[in-house]
Design an enzyme around this catalytic site. Structure first.
Site, PDB file in Angstrom:
ATOM      1  N   GLU A  98      55.508  36.116  36.936  1.00 23.47           N
ATOM      2  CA  GLU A  98      55.426  36.785  38.239  1.00 23.47           C
ATOM      3  C   GLU A  98      56.689  37.587  38.535  1.00 23.47           C
ATOM      4  O   GLU A  98      56.613  38.740  38.996  1.00 23.47           O
ATOM      5  CB  GLU A  98      55.196  35.740  39.336  1.00 23.47           C
ATOM      6  N   HIS A 101      57.008  40.740  36.450  1.00 23.07           N
ATOM      7  CA  HIS A 101      56.127  41.760  37.030  1.00 23.07           C
ATOM      8  C   HIS A 101      56.811  42.456  38.208  1.00 23.07           C
ATOM      9  O   HIS A 101      56.738  43.693  38.347  1.00 23.07           O
ATOM     10  CB  HIS A 101      54.818  41.097  37.470  1.00 23.07           C
ATOM     11  N   HIS A 276      28.746  44.559  38.355  1.00 19.69           N
ATOM     12  CA  HIS A 276      29.733  45.247  37.512  1.00 19.69           C
ATOM     13  C   HIS A 276      29.141  45.584  36.153  1.00 19.69           C
ATOM     14  O   HIS A 276      29.291  46.701  35.650  1.00 19.69           O
ATOM     15  CB  HIS A 276      30.965  44.356  37.347  1.00 19.69           C
ATOM     16  N   HIS A 334      41.019  45.122  27.959  1.00 21.80           N
ATOM     17  CA  HIS A 334      39.922  45.704  28.741  1.00 21.80           C
ATOM     18  C   HIS A 334      40.461  46.324  30.035  1.00 21.80           C
ATOM     19  O   HIS A 334      40.023  47.418  30.428  1.00 21.80           O
ATOM     20  CB  HIS A 334      38.895  44.611  29.055  1.00 21.80           C
TER      21      HIS A 334
END
Length: 368
Positions: A98, A101, A276, A334
Site C-alpha cells: 500500500e 503504491h 461485464h 488483464h
C-alpha cells in the site's frame, strides 16, 4: 510526517527526472511527458496489484501508515494488527504494498507539477507563441491529479467502498488518457487519408464503449466478483443464470453488503460478473472492426495493429482468469491490458482528428 512523505515522493520522482535530464534527446519536455505516461501506466498496474492482493487497507489511515511515513516506523502497530488477525487486511507485506503504491502516486504528482511549471515557463518565454507549450492542459492535469489523490484518501477512509474504489480506478485511467493526449501533441504523426479521418466518430464510440466496459470491470474487481462465474461460455451451467441486479448494481453501499446492511447475496455477484462478461462481446466485436479499419490506413496502421493485438491479449487473459481460477499475475495483466487499450484508443482519436491530411502532405513542397 507530511514533509517526510513529500520528500519520499520527490526522491522517487528524481529517478525519471534525472534520466530525462542526462538523456541525449533534444526534446526533453516530450521525453518527460512520455516517461510520465509510462510511470502512470505502471502506477495503474501496481494499483491493480494492490487491490487484487487485498492490500488497500494495508495501512488503514492516510496519507501515512499509523501516523508514520513508512511501515518500518509503524512496525509495532502493524505487527499487533497482524497478530490479532493474521489473514486480515493489515499485514507487514500488505502495508508495504500500500505505501509503495502511495509513493509512486506522489512521484507521478511531482512529475505532473514539473510538466506544468516547464509549460508555463516555456510559454511565457516564447511570448505565448509555442503552441505545444500552452500551459492550460498541464494545469488541468495538476488539478486532476489532486482530485485523484482525494479519491485515493477516501478509498482508505471509507474502507474500500466499491463505488469510491471504482471511481478512483476510472480517474486513474482518465489521468493516463489525458497524459497520452498531451504526449500525442508532442509527437510528429504520419499523414492520415480521408478514409482514416472518417474514423474519428467511430474511434470516439470505441473509446466510450471501452470506458463502460472498464467501469464494469472495475465494479467486478471492487466487489470481488471475478469468480462469481467459474465456467464459460455458460455461467453456472446456464446462459442466463439466477441474478440479483438490484443489489448487485446498487452503487452506494459498503463492501460485501447491501444498501440495508445485509450480506450481499451471491446472485448479486453473479449479476455483476455476467454483465461485464456479456458486454465484453460487444466491445470485442466493435474494436475488432475498428482496429481492422485503422490497419487499412497507412497513417493509422501501427495503432490499428497494436489495438488488435492487445484486444486479443485481453480476450485470452479474461478467459484465463476463469479457467485458471483467477491467478494473480494474469489478473494484473488483464488490468494492464485495459489500460493499454485505453491508451491506444486515445492515440487513435488524436490521429484521426489532428494528424496531417494525406493530401496536404503530397501537396507540400519538398524540403531543401
Amino acid at each position: 510526517m507530511l514533509i517526510q512523505l513529500a520528500v519520499m515522493g520527490l526522491l522517487v520522482a528524481l529517478i525519471p527526472l534525472t534520466l530525462t535530464w542526462v538523456s541525449n534527446d533534444a526534446d526533453k519536455y516530450r521525453k518527460l511527458v512520455w516517461i510520465t505516461v509510462f510511470l502512470t501506466f505502471d502506477l495503474i498496474m501496481f494499483g491493480a496489484f494492490t487491490r487484487l492482493t487485498d492490500s488497500g487497507l494495508g495501512c488503514p489511515d492516510w496519507p501515512g501508515c499509523y501516523g508514520h511515513s513508512n511501515p518500518l516506523l509503524a512496525h509495532e502497530h502493524i505487527s499487533a494488527a497482524q497478530e490479532a488477525m493474521p489473514t486480515g487486511p493489515v499485514t507487514v507485506a500488505k502495508a508495504w504494498i500500500e505505501m509503495i503504491h502511495r509513493y509512486l502516486a506522489m512521484a507521478v504528482g511531482v512529475l505532473i507539477i514539473t510538466l506544468m511549471v516547464i509549460a508555463w515557463r516555456r510559454w511565457i518565454k516564447s511570448g505565448r507563441t509555442e503552441l505545444r507549450f500552452r500551459p492550460w492542459f498541464p494545469t488541468l492535469l495538476f488539478l486532476f491529479v489532486c482530485l485523484q489523490g482525494a479519491f485515493g484518501a477516501w478509498t482508505v477512509t471509507m474502507k474500500l467502498q466499491p463505488v469510491i474504489v471504482t471511481i478512483h480506478l476510472l480517474l486513474g485511467l482518465t489521468l493516463l488518457a489525458m497524459l497520452t493526449w498531451l504526449g500525442a501533441r508532442q509527437n510528429a504523426h504520419a499523414p492520415v487519408s480521408p478514409a482514416g479521418r472518417a474514423l474519428a466518430t467511430p474511434a470516439l464510440i470505441g473509446l466510450a464503449l471501452l470506458i463502460v466496459q472498464v467501469a464494469l470491470g472495475g465494479w467486478v474487481s471492487t466487489n470481488y466478483a471475478a469468480l462469481a462465474c467459474n465456467d464459460f461460455p455458460l455461467c453456472h451451467g446456464a446462459l442466463v443464470p439466477q441474478m440479483d441486479f438490484d443489489n448487485g448494481f446498487t452503487l452506494w453501499r459498503h463492501l460485501g453488503k447491501t444498501a440495508d446492511g445485509e450480506y450481499l447475496p451471491f446472485p448479486a455477484l453473479t449479476a455483476i460478473h455476467w454483465v461485464h462478461r456479456t458486454f465484453a462481446f460487444v466491445v470485442i466485436a466493435y474494436l475488432a472492426w475498428l482496429g481492422r479499419k485503422a490497419f487499412q490506413d497507412g497513417g493509422l496502421r501501427k495503432t490499428g495493429r497494436w489495438l488488435l493485438t492487445v484486444m486479443a491479449l485481453q480476450l485470452v487473459t479474461g478467459l484465463a482468469t476463469i479457467y485458471l481460477n483467477w491467478p494473480l499475475a494474469i489478473a494484473v495483466v488483464h488490468n494492464g491490458g485495459a489500460a493499454l487499450l485505453l491508451l491506444l484508443l486515445v492515440m487513435l482519436n488524436y490521429k484521426t482528428r489532428h494528424a496531417p491530411a494525406a493530401e496536404a502532405a503530397r501537396a507540400a513542397p519538398a524540403p531543401f
